[in-house]
Write a protein that holds these residues in place. Sequence first.
Motif, PDB file in Angstrom:
ATOM      1  N   ASP A 107      41.263  22.768  48.312  1.00 46.18           N
ATOM      2  CA  ASP A 107      40.153  23.484  48.938  1.00 46.18           C
ATOM      3  C   ASP A 107      40.130  23.099  50.414  1.00 46.18           C
ATOM      4  N   ALA A 108      41.120  23.599  51.149  1.00 47.36           N
ATOM      5  CA  ALA A 108      41.317  23.155  52.540  1.00 47.36           C
ATOM      6  C   ALA A 108      40.178  23.571  53.454  1.00 47.36           C
ATOM      7  N   ASP A 109      39.519  24.686  53.151  1.00 46.52           N
ATOM      8  CA  ASP A 109      38.443  25.146  54.026  1.00 46.52           C
ATOM      9  C   ASP A 109      37.068  24.705  53.531  1.00 46.52           C
ATOM     10  N   ALA A 110      37.047  23.881  52.483  1.00 50.28           N
ATOM     11  CA  ALA A 110      35.800  23.295  51.967  1.00 50.28           C
ATOM     12  C   ALA A 110      34.746  24.341  51.613  1.00 50.28           C
ATOM     13  N   ASN A 111      35.197  25.453  51.035  1.00 48.81           N
ATOM     14  CA  ASN A 111      34.229  26.480  50.617  1.00 48.81           C
ATOM     15  C   ASN A 111      33.887  26.388  49.133  1.00 48.81           C
ATOM     16  N   GLY A 112      34.434  25.370  48.465  1.00 49.43           N
ATOM     17  CA  GLY A 112      34.145  25.178  47.050  1.00 49.43           C
ATOM     18  C   GLY A 112      35.141  25.815  46.109  1.00 49.43           C
ATOM     19  N   CYS A 113      36.083  26.603  46.640  1.00 47.84           N
ATOM     20  CA  CYS A 113      37.102  27.266  45.814  1.00 47.84           C
ATOM     21  C   CYS A 113      38.485  26.858  46.314  1.00 47.84           C
ATOM     22  N   ASP A 114      39.448  26.732  45.402  1.00 47.98           N
ATOM     23  CA  ASP A 114      40.787  26.365  45.836  1.00 47.98           C
ATOM     24  C   ASP A 114      41.455  27.538  46.544  1.00 47.98           C
ATOM     25  N   THR A 115      42.495  27.219  47.310  1.00 48.38           N
ATOM     26  CA  THR A 115      43.123  28.218  48.183  1.00 48.38           C
ATOM     27  C   THR A 115      43.719  29.382  47.394  1.00 48.38           C
ATOM     28  N   ARG A 116      44.344  29.094  46.246  1.00 44.04           N
ATOM     29  CA  ARG A 116      44.957  30.179  45.473  1.00 44.04           C
ATOM     30  C   ARG A 116      43.918  31.235  45.098  1.00 44.04           C
ATOM     31  N   ASN A 117      42.768  30.794  44.607  1.00 45.79           N
ATOM     32  CA  ASN A 117      41.742  31.757  44.219  1.00 45.79           C
ATOM     33  C   ASN A 117      41.107  32.429  45.429  1.00 45.79           C
ATOM     34  N   ASP A 118      41.044  31.714  46.555  1.00 44.24           N
ATOM     35  CA  ASP A 118      40.588  32.357  47.792  1.00 44.24           C
ATOM     36  C   ASP A 118      41.473  33.550  48.141  1.00 44.24           C
ATOM     37  N   VAL A 119      42.791  33.366  48.041  1.00 41.44           N
ATOM     38  CA  VAL A 119      43.730  34.435  48.410  1.00 41.44           C
ATOM     39  C   VAL A 119      43.679  35.569  47.392  1.00 41.44           C
ATOM     40  N   LEU A 120      43.606  35.232  46.108  1.00 38.24           N
ATOM     41  CA  LEU A 120      43.487  36.282  45.093  1.00 38.24           C
ATOM     42  C   LEU A 120      42.228  37.115  45.331  1.00 38.24           C
ATOM     43  N   ARG A 121      41.135  36.459  45.619  1.00 37.87           N
ATOM     44  CA  ARG A 121      39.875  37.165  45.858  1.00 37.87           C
ATOM     45  C   ARG A 121      39.987  38.054  47.103  1.00 37.87           C
ATOM     46  N   ARG A 122      40.714  37.587  48.122  1.00 37.89           N
ATOM     47  CA  ARG A 122      40.888  38.367  49.350  1.00 37.89           C
ATOM     48  C   ARG A 122      41.797  39.570  49.147  1.00 37.89           C
ATOM     49  N   ASP A 123      42.886  39.406  48.390  1.00 42.82           N
ATOM     50  CA  ASP A 123      43.941  40.424  48.348  1.00 42.82           C
ATOM     51  C   ASP A 123      43.850  41.381  47.159  1.00 42.82           C
ATOM     52  N   LEU A 124      43.160  40.998  46.096  1.00 45.77           N
ATOM     53  CA  LEU A 124      43.073  41.863  44.926  1.00 45.77           C
ATOM     54  C   LEU A 124      41.907  42.835  45.035  1.00 45.77           C
ATOM     55  N   GLN A 125      42.013  43.907  44.290  1.00 45.38           N
ATOM     56  CA  GLN A 125      40.924  44.862  44.134  1.00 45.38           C
ATOM     57  C   GLN A 125      40.399  44.780  42.700  1.00 45.38           C
ATOM     58  N   ASP A 126      39.193  45.260  42.492  1.00 50.32           N
ATOM     59  CA  ASP A 126      38.575  45.243  41.154  1.00 50.32           C
ATOM     60  C   ASP A 126      38.614  43.841  40.553  1.00 50.32           C
ATOM     61  N   VAL A 127      38.229  42.862  41.361  1.00 54.70           N
ATOM     62  CA  VAL A 127      38.307  41.458  40.934  1.00 54.70           C
ATOM     63  C   VAL A 127      37.243  41.163  39.884  1.00 54.70           C
ATOM     64  N   ARG A 128      37.671  40.461  38.843  1.00 53.71           N
ATOM     65  CA  ARG A 128      36.757  39.938  37.820  1.00 53.71           C
ATOM     66  C   ARG A 128      36.961  38.432  37.736  1.00 53.71           C
ATOM     67  N   TYR A 129      35.867  37.721  37.527  1.00 53.79           N
ATOM     68  CA  TYR A 129      35.919  36.264  37.493  1.00 53.79           C
ATOM     69  C   TYR A 129      35.833  35.748  36.067  1.00 53.79           C
ATOM     70  N   ALA A 130      36.383  34.554  35.891  1.00 59.34           N
ATOM     71  CA  ALA A 130      36.259  33.891  34.600  1.00 59.34           C
ATOM     72  C   ALA A 130      34.781  33.580  34.346  1.00 59.34           C
ATOM     73  N   GLU A 131      34.430  33.544  33.094  1.00 59.67           N
ATOM     74  CA  GLU A 131      33.026  33.321  32.720  1.00 59.67           C
ATOM     75  C   GLU A 131      32.517  32.002  33.291  1.00 59.67           C
ATOM     76  N   ASN A 132      31.328  32.048  33.857  1.00 57.83           N
ATOM     77  CA  ASN A 132      30.654  30.869  34.401  1.00 57.83           C
ATOM     78  C   ASN A 132      31.403  30.236  35.583  1.00 57.83           C
ATOM     79  N   SER A 133      32.213  31.037  36.296  1.00 55.36           N
ATOM     80  CA  SER A 133      32.917  30.510  37.461  1.00 55.36           C
ATOM     81  C   SER A 133      32.776  31.471  38.635  1.00 55.36           C
ATOM     82  N   PRO A 134      32.294  30.985  39.778  1.00 58.36           N
ATOM     83  CA  PRO A 134      32.208  31.844  40.964  1.00 58.36           C
ATOM     84  C   PRO A 134      33.527  31.915  41.725  1.00 58.36           C
TER      85      PRO A 134
END
Length: 269
Positions: A107-134
């Motif tokens: 979590d290099a930018d200290a936003n509470g999420c790891d970098t891989r999920n940051d990039v997936l959230r940025r680049d994917l469309q129609d994103v769905r999250y795992a239950e109970n996880s932001p």
Amino acid sequence: MARHAQVFRSQRSARQRHGRAPVRSAVVLALIVLVVLVGWLHSSGRWPFEANAGPPPKLTALPPAQGKPLVAVGPGTALALLETLEVKGKASGSDYQRSAFGEAWEDADANGCDTRNDVLRRDLQDVRYAENSPCLVASGLLAEPYTGTTVEFRRGKDSSGAVQIDHVVALGNAWRTGAAALTAVQRQSLANDPLNLMAVDGPANEEKSDGDAATWLPPAKKIRCHYVARQISVKAAYRLWVAPAEKAAMVRVLGLCPQQESLPSGYLP
């Protein structure tokens, strides 16, 4: 009768030869004009044509800190920025280890999420999250930049690999072009900088491996200008150099898009 036929054939052959002569003369004349024109352009310094890259972008050194590049790159073209990079051969990569760039997907930018999920959230469309996880991306659709196709991402042991996070400047290449001399914190920042990360097709990413622009370019030609501009921007932000063949390949790509702009680090506002 036979004599008349022979005369007719002889006259037709003469007409055909007469018709081809002007065509041959025109072709020869065009070639002569082309050779003279190219010679004049070359002797006058106008050939080969060189794109106008514009002024070099402003480069501002930044104080050392986690989650920051070494250099802030101002607006400008990628071609102009490329001219600011040192050109020399690659160093040995025999001592390269992925661990030199820190733990993968911190979590290099200290936003509470790891970098891989940051990039997936940025680049994917129609994103769905795992239950109970932001943060944990469970599924989504990727308009895949390297192949020009649409790839479905679905988190799972056998399915996650369809979409991978590519280091645009591969870490192995970065190590051999200057990153070995960076501090551990600077390498960690490089490995997690959003500028250097793209969600891409898994097999294409594996084919690329640690190749540079001289050995691998995305199959989809429409992304190549952006891809090369991104590589140049990463190398400038972290004071990496380019190998001669690498620079030549970058110049060839950007020759088709000389006004392609460079990009700032993903850490910067």
